[in-house]
Design a protein around this motif. Structure first.
Motif, mmCIF file in Angstrom:
data_model
loop_
_atom_site.group_PDB
_atom_site.id
_atom_site.type_symbol
_atom_site.label_atom_id
_atom_site.label_comp_id
_atom_site.label_asym_id
_atom_site.label_seq_id
_atom_site.Cartn_x
_atom_site.Cartn_y
_atom_site.Cartn_z
ATOM 1 N N PRO A 187 -30.034 -57.972 48.415
ATOM 2 C CA PRO A 187 -31.422 -57.505 48.376
ATOM 3 C C PRO A 187 -31.732 -56.596 49.561
ATOM 4 O O PRO A 187 -31.265 -56.820 50.677
ATOM 5 C CB PRO A 187 -32.235 -58.807 48.454
ATOM 6 N N LYS A 188 -32.490 -55.550 49.291
ATOM 7 C CA LYS A 188 -32.959 -54.692 50.368
ATOM 8 C C LYS A 188 -34.196 -55.316 51.007
ATOM 9 O O LYS A 188 -34.967 -56.011 50.346
ATOM 10 C CB LYS A 188 -33.292 -53.297 49.832
ATOM 11 N N VAL A 189 -34.355 -55.047 52.288
ATOM 12 C CA VAL A 189 -35.543 -55.516 53.001
ATOM 13 C C VAL A 189 -36.380 -54.298 53.369
ATOM 14 O O VAL A 189 -35.879 -53.361 53.993
ATOM 15 C CB VAL A 189 -35.173 -56.300 54.277
ATOM 16 N N VAL A 190 -37.628 -54.299 52.962
ATOM 17 C CA VAL A 190 -38.554 -53.234 53.356
ATOM 18 C C VAL A 190 -39.670 -53.863 54.164
ATOM 19 O O VAL A 190 -39.995 -55.047 53.993
ATOM 20 C CB VAL A 190 -39.122 -52.491 52.134
ATOM 21 N N THR A 191 -40.232 -53.089 55.065
ATOM 22 C CA THR A 191 -41.291 -53.625 55.914
ATOM 23 C C THR A 191 -42.569 -52.813 55.766
ATOM 24 O O THR A 191 -42.540 -51.617 55.444
ATOM 25 C CB THR A 191 -40.868 -53.636 57.402
ATOM 26 N N LEU A 195 -38.434 -58.663 50.221
ATOM 27 C CA LEU A 195 -37.111 -58.586 49.616
ATOM 28 C C LEU A 195 -37.212 -57.955 48.230
ATOM 29 O O LEU A 195 -38.128 -58.274 47.467
ATOM 30 C CB LEU A 195 -36.486 -59.977 49.493
ATOM 31 N N THR A 196 -36.271 -57.077 47.903
ATOM 32 C CA THR A 196 -36.280 -56.414 46.596
ATOM 33 C C THR A 196 -35.056 -56.839 45.790
ATOM 34 O O THR A 196 -34.335 -56.004 45.253
ATOM 35 C CB THR A 196 -36.298 -54.882 46.767
ATOM 36 N N GLY A 202 -32.423 -48.376 39.739
ATOM 37 C CA GLY A 202 -33.272 -48.199 38.570
ATOM 38 C C GLY A 202 -34.709 -48.595 38.817
ATOM 39 O O GLY A 202 -35.548 -48.441 37.932
ATOM 40 N N SER A 203 -35.013 -49.091 39.994
ATOM 41 C CA SER A 203 -36.381 -49.494 40.319
ATOM 42 C C SER A 203 -36.928 -48.638 41.456
ATOM 43 O O SER A 203 -36.186 -47.896 42.103
ATOM 44 C CB SER A 203 -36.428 -50.974 40.705
ATOM 45 N N TRP A 204 -38.227 -48.743 41.683
ATOM 46 C CA TRP A 204 -38.858 -47.986 42.755
ATOM 47 C C TRP A 204 -40.085 -48.744 43.256
ATOM 48 O O TRP A 204 -40.592 -49.669 42.605
ATOM 49 C CB TRP A 204 -39.243 -46.586 42.295
ATOM 50 N N LEU A 205 -40.556 -48.332 44.422
ATOM 51 C CA LEU A 205 -41.733 -48.948 45.034
ATOM 52 C C LEU A 205 -42.884 -47.960 45.090
ATOM 53 O O LEU A 205 -42.691 -46.759 45.280
ATOM 54 C CB LEU A 205 -41.430 -49.412 46.466
ATOM 55 N N THR A 206 -44.091 -48.497 44.923
ATOM 56 C CA THR A 206 -45.311 -47.776 45.261
ATOM 57 C C THR A 206 -46.142 -48.715 46.134
ATOM 58 O O THR A 206 -45.836 -49.907 46.253
ATOM 59 C CB THR A 206 -46.124 -47.374 44.017
ATOM 60 N N ASP A 207 -47.174 -48.177 46.744
ATOM 61 C CA ASP A 207 -48.059 -49.011 47.556
ATOM 62 C C ASP A 207 -49.187 -49.558 46.706
ATOM 63 O O ASP A 207 -49.835 -48.806 45.961
ATOM 64 C CB ASP A 207 -48.636 -48.218 48.730
ATOM 65 N N GLY A 208 -49.426 -50.868 46.817
ATOM 66 C CA GLY A 208 -50.504 -51.487 46.077
ATOM 67 C C GLY A 208 -51.834 -51.341 46.791
ATOM 68 O O GLY A 208 -51.904 -50.953 47.960
ATOM 69 N N ALA A 209 -52.894 -51.682 46.081
ATOM 70 C CA ALA A 209 -54.236 -51.549 46.641
ATOM 71 C C ALA A 209 -54.450 -52.455 47.840
ATOM 72 O O ALA A 209 -55.268 -52.166 48.716
ATOM 73 C CB ALA A 209 -55.278 -51.856 45.561
ATOM 74 N N ASP A 210 -53.715 -53.561 47.922
ATOM 75 C CA ASP A 210 -53.875 -54.500 49.023
ATOM 76 C C ASP A 210 -52.833 -54.288 50.112
ATOM 77 O O ASP A 210 -52.632 -55.159 50.956
ATOM 78 C CB ASP A 210 -53.798 -55.937 48.505
ATOM 79 N N ARG A 235 -43.203 -53.187 42.961
ATOM 80 C CA ARG A 235 -41.901 -52.759 42.462
ATOM 81 C C ARG A 235 -41.949 -52.576 40.952
ATOM 82 O O ARG A 235 -42.435 -53.448 40.221
ATOM 83 C CB ARG A 235 -40.822 -53.773 42.831
ATOM 84 N N TRP A 236 -41.408 -51.434 40.503
ATOM 85 C CA TRP A 236 -41.407 -51.064 39.099
ATOM 86 C C TRP A 236 -39.970 -50.799 38.649
ATOM 87 O O TRP A 236 -39.086 -50.571 39.468
ATOM 88 C CB TRP A 236 -42.217 -49.782 38.874
ATOM 89 N N ALA A 237 -39.768 -50.757 37.321
ATOM 90 C CA ALA A 237 -38.464 -50.381 36.767
ATOM 91 C C ALA A 237 -38.674 -49.741 35.411
ATOM 92 O O ALA A 237 -39.592 -50.102 34.669
ATOM 93 C CB ALA A 237 -37.546 -51.594 36.635
ATOM 94 N N ARG A 238 -37.813 -48.772 35.081
ATOM 95 C CA ARG A 238 -37.892 -48.111 33.773
ATOM 96 C C ARG A 238 -37.476 -49.057 32.662
ATOM 97 O O ARG A 238 -37.986 -49.011 31.569
ATOM 98 C CB ARG A 238 -37.000 -46.876 33.760
ATOM 99 N N ALA A 239 -36.485 -49.898 32.926
ATOM 100 C CA ALA A 239 -36.001 -50.872 31.949
ATOM 101 C C ALA A 239 -35.433 -52.045 32.733
ATOM 102 O O ALA A 239 -34.811 -51.850 33.786
ATOM 103 C CB ALA A 239 -34.936 -50.260 31.028
ATOM 104 N N PRO A 240 -35.620 -53.275 32.256
ATOM 105 C CA PRO A 240 -35.160 -54.442 33.024
ATOM 106 C C PRO A 240 -33.697 -54.403 33.404
ATOM 107 O O PRO A 240 -33.340 -54.778 34.508
ATOM 108 C CB PRO A 240 -35.469 -55.604 32.074
#
Length: 319
Positions: free
Chosen positions: A7-11, A22-23, A297-305, A310-315
């Protein structure tokens, strides 16, 4: 069967604390922090990196680098001398090696007013001992670290504002010696490294094109100008964003303004095996720099909070 990558760790920095996420497989939607670190009193965090085991954090301030345990105990700290009273225009950055044994720190000393040029410093992650130091001829405002997923080398992309961008790579040998290489460009911005480690992606500092390079030589595999995506090169530009969605597919961001002055952007998919443009990609990104591909195959965006989403085009693409 190829084993799943760790898993990747993003801060994210929020409410004066460092939140680590963790992603790994199955972690989709709004992510909850797997660990939260409290910086030392009075310190403003510029950039941070957390070990995959979540036991330690390393972060930079305007005047130093600090390593803490999750419990908040100090492991080590190193001050940037002399102390800078310049509050803007310089952002020290940091990254951890994949094995967690070294910490790579970029010091924009010229803009900080410390005299001389910038520095790239490699520390022992356990003791804080300086293992290597590279004096740079750059006058950067900040830099992005990109850790190679296979061989552990580290790329550094230094932004010098209107003067362009400088790309370097550091490699630690078996004897512990670090070799530094500077690529022969001052007009390309490093965007991302391919998850299989075979290549990397850059965008022209003037935003006229995107190029894909062989790792580690930097040889250009192919280049796509704005016109290749069906836009007018005088009106549309390539954003300094995007990256590798998968080892074979990259996301290139194009942007411009309408006649009414409204900004717009679109994400385009490029097959990096052939150089073919494979259409648009719909995302929930709020702006051109809100979409961060993770390579699986997945990507991150920033949420309102302020938590990443984390999103993905297909599982099946994400594990």
């Amino acid at each position: 069967m190829i084993p799943a990558p760790p898993p990747k760790v993003v801060t994210r920095h929020r409410d004066g604390r460092i939140h680590a996420y963790l992603t790994g497989p199955g972690a989709f939607g709004t992510l909850e922090p797997a660990a939260v670190f409290q910086p030392r009193a009075g310190e403003q965090v510029v950039e941070s990196a957390v070990r995959p085991d979540l036991e330690r954090v390393v972060y930079t301030t305007l005047n130093g680098v600090v390593c803490l345990t999750q419990a908040g105990d100090l492991v080590w700290a190193s001050d940037f001398e002399p102390h800078s009273h310049v509050l803007h225009g310089h952002r020290p950055g940091c990254a951890l090696s994949p094995d967690g044994r070294t910490v790579w720190v970029y010091r924009p000393d010229a803009m900080a007013g410390r005299g001389g040029g910038d520095q790239w410093v490699v520390y022992d992650a356990d003791s804080g001992t300086v293992l290597a130091r590279r004096a740079l001829d750059t006058v950067g405002h900040g830099a992005g670290h990109h850790v190679h997923p296979v061989d552990g080398s580290v790329y550094l992309d230094i932004g010098e504002g209107q003067d362009g961008s400088v790309i370097l790579r550091g490699t630690a040998g078996a004897d512990g010696e670090v070799e530094f290489v500077t690529y022969p460009w001052s007009d390309r911005c490093l965007i991302d490294l391919a998850p299989d480690g075979h290549q990397f992606m850059t965008v022209d500092h003037g935003q006229a094109d995107v190029a894909f390079h062989r790792h580690p030589s930097g040889d250009v595999l192919f280049t796509l100008p704005v016109e290749a995506f069906g836009y007018d090169g005088e009106e549309t530009f390539v954003e300094w964003s995007g990256g590798y969605l998968t080892p074979d597919m990259a996301v290139v961001t194009l942007g411009s303004e309408t006649e009414d002055g409204e900004e717009w952007f679109r994400f385009h998919l490029v097959d990096v095996r052939t150089g073919a443009i494979s259409g648009d990609m719909a995302t929930e990104a709020a702006h051109a720099y809100d979409m961060a591909p993770l390579g699986d195959g997945s990507w991150l965006t920033d949420g309102a909070d302020a938590h990443p989403v984390r999103w993905a085009r297909a599982p099946h693409l994400a594990g």
